[in-house]
Scaffold this motif. Structure first.
Motif, mmCIF file in Angstrom:
data_model
loop_
_atom_site.group_PDB
_atom_site.id
_atom_site.type_symbol
_atom_site.label_atom_id
_atom_site.label_comp_id
_atom_site.label_asym_id
_atom_site.label_seq_id
_atom_site.Cartn_x
_atom_site.Cartn_y
_atom_site.Cartn_z
ATOM 1 N N PRO A 76 -5.347 12.450 40.500
ATOM 2 C CA PRO A 76 -4.012 12.742 41.021
ATOM 3 C C PRO A 76 -3.048 11.582 40.875
ATOM 4 O O PRO A 76 -1.874 11.712 41.215
ATOM 5 C CB PRO A 76 -4.289 13.048 42.495
ATOM 6 C CG PRO A 76 -5.466 12.190 42.823
ATOM 7 C CD PRO A 76 -6.304 12.137 41.571
ATOM 8 N N GLU A 112 2.701 19.446 43.426
ATOM 9 C CA GLU A 112 2.739 18.662 44.657
ATOM 10 C C GLU A 112 1.959 19.316 45.783
ATOM 11 O O GLU A 112 1.531 18.643 46.716
ATOM 12 C CB GLU A 112 4.185 18.415 45.085
ATOM 13 C CG GLU A 112 4.895 17.402 44.204
ATOM 14 C CD GLU A 112 6.201 16.921 44.791
ATOM 15 O OE1 GLU A 112 6.694 17.570 45.734
ATOM 16 O OE2 GLU A 112 6.721 15.892 44.307
ATOM 17 N N TYR A 115 -1.533 17.922 44.699
ATOM 18 C CA TYR A 115 -1.752 16.531 44.319
ATOM 19 C C TYR A 115 -0.735 15.551 44.879
ATOM 20 O O TYR A 115 -0.600 14.436 44.369
ATOM 21 C CB TYR A 115 -1.779 16.426 42.787
ATOM 22 C CG TYR A 115 -2.862 17.271 42.173
ATOM 23 C CD1 TYR A 115 -4.204 16.943 42.339
ATOM 24 C CD2 TYR A 115 -2.557 18.420 41.450
ATOM 25 C CE1 TYR A 115 -5.205 17.723 41.798
ATOM 26 C CE2 TYR A 115 -3.552 19.208 40.902
ATOM 27 C CZ TYR A 115 -4.880 18.856 41.076
ATOM 28 O OH TYR A 115 -5.868 19.631 40.540
ATOM 29 N N ALA A 116 -0.026 15.918 45.927
ATOM 30 C CA ALA A 116 0.925 14.979 46.523
ATOM 31 C C ALA A 116 0.183 13.788 47.128
ATOM 32 O O ALA A 116 -0.896 13.931 47.708
ATOM 33 C CB ALA A 116 1.753 15.673 47.595
ATOM 34 N N ASN A 117 0.762 12.623 46.970
ATOM 35 C CA ASN A 117 0.238 11.439 47.638
ATOM 36 C C ASN A 117 0.447 11.631 49.138
ATOM 37 O O ASN A 117 1.576 11.788 49.594
ATOM 38 C CB ASN A 117 1.001 10.203 47.139
ATOM 39 C CG ASN A 117 0.504 8.915 47.759
ATOM 40 O OD1 ASN A 117 0.202 8.854 48.950
ATOM 41 N ND2 ASN A 117 0.465 7.863 46.967
ATOM 42 N N GLN A 123 4.144 13.912 44.665
ATOM 43 C CA GLN A 123 3.161 13.570 43.639
ATOM 44 C C GLN A 123 3.682 12.368 42.874
ATOM 45 O O GLN A 123 4.509 12.487 41.981
ATOM 46 C CB GLN A 123 2.932 14.757 42.706
ATOM 47 C CG GLN A 123 1.792 14.556 41.716
ATOM 48 C CD GLN A 123 1.507 15.819 40.923
ATOM 49 O OE1 GLN A 123 2.091 16.859 41.167
ATOM 50 N NE2 GLN A 123 0.605 15.715 39.959
#
Length: 329
Positions: A76, A112, A115-117, A123
């Protein structure tokens, strides 16, 4: 390895709120069996049979294990020289009980919701927080997958899961000296209940985390198989080259783009206040078009700025920064 979006063939994934708002239970939700593979993802369970094809595996957030023994980890975060493509796999592999040499990496597609931080809510890779953001959730992803694989093996052998353990991509049952590789267990593991609680390793038991490792992204970069963002060519994409004012604060006074427009492959000349861009079908035409531009610059208030003047201004602003100080820092 840099960009490999097989995982972008999303099928059967349901809408989520946002990655940063997922509950722990929601994170550990896994896919059902499809084509003999184990799918662990951030999505809610999808119905059995929602795979793309009989021999394909439904994309998932971080882990895909096939009956062909391929263990695919989806990254990611972006590799920008900081080692993310090695450190992030180490988090998953540590709890999944596989060796780094057993995994293949794919880059996450734009999504997102998956895989968003978690620290940024988008993301993105940056701010030195990839490991901080991934430390708990990606280890949990690996641990949950391992738990399901062990449970599948124990059920097949009709033994207590506590009497089994995972090691290097296999589940072992020491009392009977039996073992099964993850690929052979993938389809059965996908039907196992999702663990409510995953016990993660204590630091003193780490095999991978905190140890030196060869960079996983290096071989593809050396042998030329790596695909970089600049290599991607979506249909209809154009290439642009830019000429920018050579002086800070400078602007364009005049541009003669007649010759540039005559270059075969050049499609557009874009003028900005302090730059000119030549848009073309390919890099060769863009560079040739840029060289054909006749640009007159207005260098503005900094036209005569030079090194001596900069040093003098620094010296006047703060002696320790200029020649009056001991040294430049």
């Amino acid at each position: 390895m840099i960009i490999d979006n097989h995982v972008s063939r999303a099928a059967g994934l349901r809408e989520l709120s946002s990655a940063s708002g997922l509950s722990r239970r929601g994170f550990l939700q896994a896919g059902a069996a499809a084509g003999g593979g184990l799918m662990l993802s951030l999505s809610l369970p999808f119905r059995n049979g929602e795979a793309e094809a009989a021999d394909a595996f439904v994309p998932n957030a971080f882990i895909r294990i096939g009956s062909d023994e391929q263990i695919v980890l989806t990254m990611p975060y972006v590799e920008m020289g900081q080692g993310t493509y090695t450190s992030i796999p180490m988090l998953i592999a540590e709890e999944l009980e596989v060796d780094l040499k057993q995994v293949r990496l794919e880059h996450a597609p734009p999504n997102e919701k998956l895989y968003a931080n978690p620290l940024l809510g988008v993301q993105a890779t940056g701010n030195s927080n990839a490991i901080r953001g991934a430390w708990q959730p990606l280890r949990q992803a690996g641990g949950a997958a391992k738990t399901m694989l062990v449970a599948a093996a124990a059920k097949k052998w009709n033994v207590d899961p506590a009497s089994c353990h995972a090691q290097s991509g296999e589940v072992l049952h020491p009392p009977t000296v039996r073992r099964l590789k993850y690929g052979a267990l993938a389809a059965d593991a996908a039907r196992m209940p999702i663990p409510e609680n995953v016990v993660l390793k204590r630091p003193e038991n780490f095999r991978l985390i905190g140890t030196p490792a060869k960079r996983l992204d290096t071989p593809a970069k050396v042998n030329g198989t790596a695909v970089y963002g600049i290599d991607v060519r979506p249909p209809g994409v154009k290439i642009a080259t830019v000429a920018q004012s050579p002086v800070v604060g400078g602007r364009i006074r005049n541009v003669d783009d007649t010759a540039a427009k005559a270059v075969k492959g050049v499609s557009q000349i874009v003028r900005l206040d302090n730059a000119v861009a030549v848009v073309a079908d390919h890099m060769g035409a863009a560079k040739k078009g840029l060289a054909a531009l006749k640009i007159e610059w207005d260098d503005g208030p900094h036209a005569k700025l030079n090194t001596e003047e900069i040093a003098r201004e620094l010296d006047q602003g703060h002696p320790s920064f200029g020649r009056g100080g001991a040294e430049y820092r």
